[in-house]
Design an enzyme around this catalytic site. Sequence first.
Site, PDB file in Angstrom:
ATOM      1  N   ASP A  35      30.047  50.653  49.089  1.00 19.09           N
ATOM      2  CA  ASP A  35      31.454  50.276  48.954  1.00 19.09           C
ATOM      3  C   ASP A  35      31.768  49.897  47.515  1.00 19.09           C
ATOM      4  O   ASP A  35      30.942  50.083  46.630  1.00 19.09           O
ATOM      5  CB  ASP A  35      31.840  49.173  49.943  1.00 19.09           C
ATOM      6  N   LYS A  57      35.943  48.975  50.345  1.00 20.36           N
ATOM      7  CA  LYS A  57      36.926  48.031  50.861  1.00 20.36           C
ATOM      8  C   LYS A  57      37.511  47.262  49.700  1.00 20.36           C
ATOM      9  O   LYS A  57      36.804  46.807  48.824  1.00 20.36           O
ATOM     10  CB  LYS A  57      36.241  47.025  51.789  1.00 20.36           C
ATOM     11  N   MET A 172      35.955  35.324  47.164  1.00 18.93           N
ATOM     12  CA  MET A 172      37.171  35.900  47.758  1.00 18.93           C
ATOM     13  C   MET A 172      38.335  34.910  47.703  1.00 18.93           C
ATOM     14  O   MET A 172      39.143  34.846  48.619  1.00 18.93           O
ATOM     15  CB  MET A 172      36.938  36.288  49.228  1.00 18.93           C
TER      16      MET A 172
HETATM   17  N1  SAH Z   1      27.811  39.808  49.363  1.00 15.99           N
HETATM   18  C1  SAH Z   1      28.528  39.523  48.144  1.00 15.99           C
HETATM   19  C2  SAH Z   1      29.865  38.889  48.404  1.00 15.99           C
HETATM   20  C3  SAH Z   1      30.812  39.745  49.160  1.00 15.99           C
HETATM   21  S1  SAH Z   1      32.375  39.004  49.384  1.00 15.99           S
HETATM   22  C4  SAH Z   1      27.655  38.688  47.230  1.00 15.99           C
HETATM   23  O1  SAH Z   1      26.618  38.179  47.657  1.00 15.99           O
HETATM   24  O2  SAH Z   1      27.994  38.575  46.055  1.00 15.99           O
HETATM   25  C5  SAH Z   1      33.280  39.651  48.030  1.00 15.99           C
HETATM   26  C6  SAH Z   1      33.510  38.579  46.986  1.00 15.99           C
HETATM   27  O3  SAH Z   1      32.343  38.409  46.205  1.00 15.99           O
HETATM   28  C7  SAH Z   1      34.586  38.901  45.988  1.00 15.99           C
HETATM   29  O4  SAH Z   1      35.856  38.621  46.481  1.00 15.99           O
HETATM   30  C8  SAH Z   1      34.218  37.990  44.848  1.00 15.99           C
HETATM   31  O5  SAH Z   1      34.613  36.674  45.096  1.00 15.99           O
HETATM   32  C9  SAH Z   1      32.702  38.024  44.908  1.00 15.99           C
HETATM   33  N2  SAH Z   1      32.101  38.979  43.969  1.00 15.99           N
HETATM   34  C10 SAH Z   1      31.336  40.029  44.254  1.00 15.99           C
HETATM   35  N3  SAH Z   1      30.907  40.629  43.126  1.00 15.99           N
HETATM   36  C11 SAH Z   1      31.415  39.916  42.107  1.00 15.99           C
HETATM   37  C12 SAH Z   1      31.310  39.987  40.687  1.00 15.99           C
HETATM   38  N4  SAH Z   1      30.619  40.935  40.108  1.00 15.99           N
HETATM   39  N5  SAH Z   1      31.951  39.068  39.953  1.00 15.99           N
HETATM   40  C13 SAH Z   1      32.666  38.083  40.527  1.00 15.99           C
HETATM   41  N6  SAH Z   1      32.789  37.970  41.854  1.00 15.99           N
HETATM   42  C14 SAH Z   1      32.177  38.858  42.634  1.00 15.99           C
END
Ligand code: SAH
Length: 503
Positions: A35, A57, A172
């Site tokens: 994704d 998504k 998020m």
């Molecule tokens: N499983 C992921 C999180 C998924 S939820 C993890 O462990 O990182 C999606 C959220 O993750 C986004 O809305 C944001 O808040 C955060 N996120 C994911 N990648 C990011 C990045 N490179 N920089 C900042 N926030 C990030």
Amino acid sequence: MAGIVYLIGAGPGDPGLLTLKGCKCIKKADVIVYDYLADKKLLAYAKKNAELIYVGKKANNHTMKQEDINQVLVNKAKMGKIVARLKGGDPFVFGRGGEEALALKKAGQIFEVIPGVTSAISAAAYAGIPVTHRKVAASFAVITGHEDPSRKESGLNWKNLAVGIDTLVFLMGVGNLPHITKQLIANGRAADTPAALVRWGTKQQQEVLVTTVANAAEDVYKYGLKPPAVFIVGDVVKLRNDLRWFDNKRLFGRKIIVTRARQQASKLTAKLTELGAECIEAPSIQIQDPDDSFASMDKAISNISTYNWLVFTSTNGVDRFFARLYSKDMDVRKLSDIKVAAIGSSTAKSLLKYGIKADIVPQEFRAEAIIEKIMPYIAKNIKILIPRAKQAREILPEELRKAGVVVDVVQCYKTVTADFDYSGIVEKLQNHEINMITFTSSSTVTNFIKLINNKVSLLDNVIKACIGPITAETCKANRIKPDIIAQTYTIDGLVKAIEEFTD
Ligand code: SAH
């Protein structure tokens, strides 16, 4: 055969943060389901014929519903496929990885979970913010920022979160900051607690906004910061002043076009990326077999024992020559009586791969310099073979011939305009999104110009970096003014010149 699904944490964005185990699984997968948070660069590890399924998504723009994604995983596993399900960060941190695993379990399919580097910790780290620190924070929590504000009963224990934990990391949460910050303050967190948002953490596009709990929502609105970002609350944010290390790198935020042939771009890209730049690989040239389908090369190889010297002028020449030699069932022993010259240290280095240490290594391409080095070895009737590109300059063989040497020049490859769609590059140039372009040979310059339909004015505000004086001359001849000309005509030399350049 039973299929299997690997729920793989793809890390936060920097492709180097994928785990070794995750990488192994991508390499062996028949199907890759990914994704928008999983970096596309990771797809380069996939098998050539792997099926790639995008189920991206984004808030309000669901490409595929979660149930449908679950179904894809179940179906592919049922077909006996090895499936790599790439999920941003860690699969079990707000990634709905748990739901996908349950769906597989329910359908009787096998899965494994490969944890990943979560953005909650790594985006903070790349902003120079440790989520804990012995003197500042002894605990941290990772919290969803996506809670529906209209819900009567919050699923979060705001009272305990606001005052019970030192560092809070909301995922998020960008769209929901007014609610989050209001709850924190109402439940006892000091309004002036330092806070930060890190957008696209760990990537070259990383943006960091430092604020306070009280000002966060307004600052984000003013700044126009968009998701995805983590929202970090706590005194650890102050450490960024001292611990910032990533987004202050020498070339951070610079977008650099790399025009080298695809197979050769990676070293330059890797080095510039290490310095913080975002590289856009847009090959302007590609290497092809020579016009005569190796006829002259084959002839020279079959007479190889008649030559006294072999002169190599490029890595491509070396690789092509040996590939052809091997294809004739010969090997390096056939060259045992022949002296070898390599022009430039990179060419000499590629010869070492084939077990040959060049007898002389003139450092520059100037024919005079080469002749001078070879001169002491030149005797009557000496015969030299130069396997090289079709388009190479004539001066070297001409000068050697003047010195009384028999020179055979054979074409072992030719450089042609890359079969690469440049429309995206032209658009980026028009929108002034590019800071710098690198040229690593004259042919990268001339073919780049062809690919942008001669509109050299597109480069007016772009820094032009050339590997050496000949490439720079080609630029000038085409009304492009070089800004950087490397002193040492190698990739390392070019990178050093770029690093030292201040505009
Ligand atoms: N499983 C992921 C999180 C998924 S939820 C993890 O462990 O990182 C999606 C959220 O993750 C986004 O809305 C944001 O808040 C955060 N996120 C994911 N990648 C990011 C990045 N490179 N920089 C900042 N926030 C990030």
